[in-house]
Enzyme design. Structure first.
Site, mmCIF file in Angstrom:
data_model
loop_
_atom_site.group_PDB
_atom_site.id
_atom_site.type_symbol
_atom_site.label_atom_id
_atom_site.label_comp_id
_atom_site.label_asym_id
_atom_site.label_seq_id
_atom_site.Cartn_x
_atom_site.Cartn_y
_atom_site.Cartn_z
ATOM 1 N N ARG A 2 -8.894 8.820 2.132
ATOM 2 C CA ARG A 2 -9.848 7.784 1.713
ATOM 3 C C ARG A 2 -10.750 7.390 2.878
ATOM 4 O O ARG A 2 -11.967 7.275 2.743
ATOM 5 C CB ARG A 2 -9.068 6.552 1.213
ATOM 6 C CG ARG A 2 -9.922 5.347 0.866
ATOM 7 C CD ARG A 2 -9.035 4.136 0.557
ATOM 8 N NE ARG A 2 -8.213 3.765 1.710
ATOM 9 C CZ ARG A 2 -8.619 2.991 2.695
ATOM 10 N NH1 ARG A 2 -9.823 2.463 2.670
ATOM 11 N NH2 ARG A 2 -7.825 2.720 3.720
ATOM 12 N N ARG A 3 -10.157 7.213 4.051
ATOM 13 C CA ARG A 3 -10.968 6.848 5.223
ATOM 14 C C ARG A 3 -11.817 8.024 5.690
ATOM 15 O O ARG A 3 -12.973 7.842 6.064
ATOM 16 C CB ARG A 3 -10.055 6.352 6.359
ATOM 17 C CG ARG A 3 -9.430 4.993 6.055
ATOM 18 C CD ARG A 3 -8.434 4.585 7.134
ATOM 19 N NE ARG A 3 -7.829 3.278 6.836
ATOM 20 C CZ ARG A 3 -6.588 2.945 7.175
ATOM 21 N NH1 ARG A 3 -5.813 3.808 7.810
ATOM 22 N NH2 ARG A 3 -6.122 1.744 6.870
ATOM 23 N N ARG A 43 -1.308 5.583 17.461
ATOM 24 C CA ARG A 43 -2.702 5.965 17.203
ATOM 25 C C ARG A 43 -3.638 5.285 18.200
ATOM 26 O O ARG A 43 -4.570 5.919 18.702
ATOM 27 C CB ARG A 43 -3.097 5.582 15.775
ATOM 28 C CG ARG A 43 -2.248 6.303 14.744
ATOM 29 C CD ARG A 43 -2.638 5.905 13.353
ATOM 30 N NE ARG A 43 -1.677 6.451 12.392
ATOM 31 C CZ ARG A 43 -1.981 6.835 11.177
ATOM 32 N NH1 ARG A 43 -3.211 6.735 10.744
ATOM 33 N NH2 ARG A 43 -1.063 7.306 10.372
ATOM 34 N N CYS A 71 -1.172 7.183 -2.377
ATOM 35 C CA CYS A 71 -1.803 6.571 -1.214
ATOM 36 C C CYS A 71 -2.533 7.627 -0.390
ATOM 37 O O CYS A 71 -3.288 7.309 0.509
ATOM 38 C CB CYS A 71 -0.776 5.839 -0.369
ATOM 39 S SG CYS A 71 0.371 6.954 0.417
ATOM 40 N N LYS A 90 0.808 -1.216 0.000
ATOM 41 C CA LYS A 90 0.000 0.000 0.000
ATOM 42 C C LYS A 90 0.843 1.269 0.000
ATOM 43 O O LYS A 90 0.417 2.299 -0.515
ATOM 44 C CB LYS A 90 -0.853 -0.047 1.276
ATOM 45 C CG LYS A 90 -1.854 1.025 1.426
ATOM 46 C CD LYS A 90 -2.770 0.717 2.569
ATOM 47 C CE LYS A 90 -2.199 1.209 3.889
ATOM 48 N NZ LYS A 90 -3.231 1.119 4.951
ATOM 49 N N ASP A 91 2.015 1.205 0.586
ATOM 50 C CA ASP A 91 2.862 2.393 0.707
ATOM 51 C C ASP A 91 3.772 2.625 -0.504
ATOM 52 O O ASP A 91 4.496 3.613 -0.551
ATOM 53 C CB ASP A 91 3.740 2.296 1.969
ATOM 54 C CG ASP A 91 2.908 2.257 3.239
ATOM 55 O OD1 ASP A 91 1.791 2.816 3.218
ATOM 56 O OD2 ASP A 91 3.358 1.677 4.235
ATOM 57 N N ARG A 149 -1.307 11.117 12.641
ATOM 58 C CA ARG A 149 -0.330 10.254 11.990
ATOM 59 C C ARG A 149 0.492 9.563 13.066
ATOM 60 O O ARG A 149 0.253 9.735 14.254
ATOM 61 C CB ARG A 149 0.544 11.001 10.973
ATOM 62 C CG ARG A 149 1.480 12.050 11.522
ATOM 63 C CD ARG A 149 2.624 12.296 10.546
ATOM 64 N NE ARG A 149 3.334 11.043 10.289
ATOM 65 C CZ ARG A 149 4.654 10.932 10.290
ATOM 66 N NH1 ARG A 149 5.422 11.972 10.483
ATOM 67 N NH2 ARG A 149 5.230 9.772 10.079
HETATM 68 N N1 LIG Z 1 0.250 3.861 5.732
HETATM 69 C C1 LIG Z 1 0.649 3.109 6.867
HETATM 70 C C2 LIG Z 1 0.354 1.669 6.733
HETATM 71 N N2 LIG Z 1 0.908 0.938 5.747
HETATM 72 C C3 LIG Z 1 0.418 -0.341 5.835
HETATM 73 C C4 LIG Z 1 -0.449 -0.384 6.917
HETATM 74 C C5 LIG Z 1 -1.230 -1.534 7.375
HETATM 75 C C6 LIG Z 1 -0.931 -2.866 6.796
HETATM 76 C C7 LIG Z 1 -1.309 -3.034 5.368
HETATM 77 O O1 LIG Z 1 -2.202 -2.368 4.824
HETATM 78 O O2 LIG Z 1 -0.716 -3.928 4.742
HETATM 79 C C8 LIG Z 1 -0.494 0.876 7.501
HETATM 80 C C9 LIG Z 1 -1.260 1.299 8.680
HETATM 81 C C10 LIG Z 1 -2.735 1.391 8.440
HETATM 82 O O3 LIG Z 1 -3.168 1.770 7.349
HETATM 83 O O4 LIG Z 1 -3.493 1.111 9.365
#
Ligand SMILES: NCc1[nH]cc(CCC(=O)O)c1CC(=O)O
Length: 308
Positions: free
Chosen positions: A128-129, A152, A239, A82-83, A146
């Site tokens: 997005r959230r 968090r 992202c 995702k990152d 963040r």
């Molecule tokens: N951006 C931060 C990040 N990158 C991946 C994850 C969670 C694990 C994943 O999605 O694989 C998270 C934290 C989150 O979104 O809660």
């Protein structure tokens, strides 16, 4: 490759990163017989208190690891897929996408979303959230936050926030599933492209390593995330855009859903498509084109909060 030297796995040092890197190291040793050594890398994103967008977005985490790959200090790196920006990096190969964990988002707090009091304070840093939460519960107060998942969660424990939304997969990796009050189905909250999946990267010119790392690749995961990330790439979003996408193979057919949501949650475009898994990229391209036809650009541009 020296058969006896352990493979050096570059990883961020956060609990989540160390945990997911440990899982990959174990799976890889088991399947190949190679020992794997974790090499912790501190990135600018881990030490700076600045909002992530101000120091170059989540790319800062990724770039530090890629620099270590290119310099040869580590053999491969494990990232949350995702990152990863959608632009392919020069000289670096996506060597494997292991089998994906649960892609869904989860609410952590004392009650389900519908049972939280009016005006409850919900923490999230993801547009997005934010947008999807606003669509579900317009009365909530969304608080931008963040930091690592544990930071968090601490804000809920301390009473600073009523709840936070985090990825279920990440919560599992840090052993905090007991704090989950509700897991959102994709029809309520569409996950981020690639959420729950990991990516193994190595230098593109290391054919020996690429072959070895392929031992933990899961083709079905790669197909799904290819479709999802193609949507993101065509929309030219990252992202930090209010874009959700989720794909899964059911009976040899790939089903892809993608959405863009206005920042205030007032408008949403959500579309689905299905096709052969071999056409994952085309499927993503076609769905993104349909989103743009329906005005995705305009919806994403409707911001009532600072871009983050
Ligand atoms: N951006 C931060 C990040 N990158 C991946 C994850 C969670 C694990 C994943 O999605 O694989 C998270 C934290 C989150 O979104 O809660």
């Amino acid at each position: 490759m020296n058969e006896r030297a352990p493979l050096r796995l570059g990883t961020r040092r956060s609990l989540m990163a160390m945990s997911q890197s440990g899982l990959v190291a174990d799976a890889l040793s088991q399947r190949t017989g190679h020992a794997v050594e974790l090499v912790g890398v501190t990135t600018e994103g881990d030490v700076s208190r600045a909002l992530l967008a101000q120091i170059g977005g989540t790319g800062v985490f990724v770039n530090a690891l890629r620099d270590r790959l290119l310099s040869g200090e580590v053999d491969f790196a494990v990232h949350s897929l995702k990152d990863l920006p959608t632009t392919p990096p020069e000289g670096i190969a996506l060597a494997a996408t292991p089998r994906r964990d649960d892609p869904r988002d989860a609410l952590c707090g004392p009650a389900k979303l519908a049972d939280l009091p009016r005006g409850a304070r919900i923490g999230t840093g993801s547009p997005r959230r934010v947008a999807q939460l606003r669509a579900l519960r317009p009365d909530l107060e969304i608080v931008p936050i963040r930091g690592n998942a544990d930071t968090r969660l601490r804000k809920v424990g301390s009473g600073e926030l009523d709840a936070v939304v985090l990825a279920y997969a990440g919560l599992r990796r840090i052993g905090r599933l007991d704090e989950v009050a509700e897991v959102f189905e994709p029809d309520q909250m569409l996950p981020a492209p690639g959420q729950g999946a990991l990516a193994l990267e190595c230098r593109a010119d290391r054919a020996d390593l690429r072959e070895l790392l392929a031992a933990v690749d899961d083709p079905a995961t790669r197909t799904a995330v290819t479709a999802e990330r193609t949507v993101l790439a065509v929309l030219e979003a990252g992202c930090s855009a209010p874009v959700g996408a989720y794909a899964a193979e059911v009976e040899q057919k790939l089903h892809l859903t993608a959405s863009v949501v206005a920042h205030d949650g007032s408008r949403q475009i959500r579309l689905s498509a299905s096709g052969s898994p071999e056409r994952a990229e085309e499927l993503g391209r076609e769905l993104a084109a349909r989103l743009l036809d329906r005005g995705a650009d305009q919806v994403m541009g409707e911001r009532d909060i600072e871009p983050r």
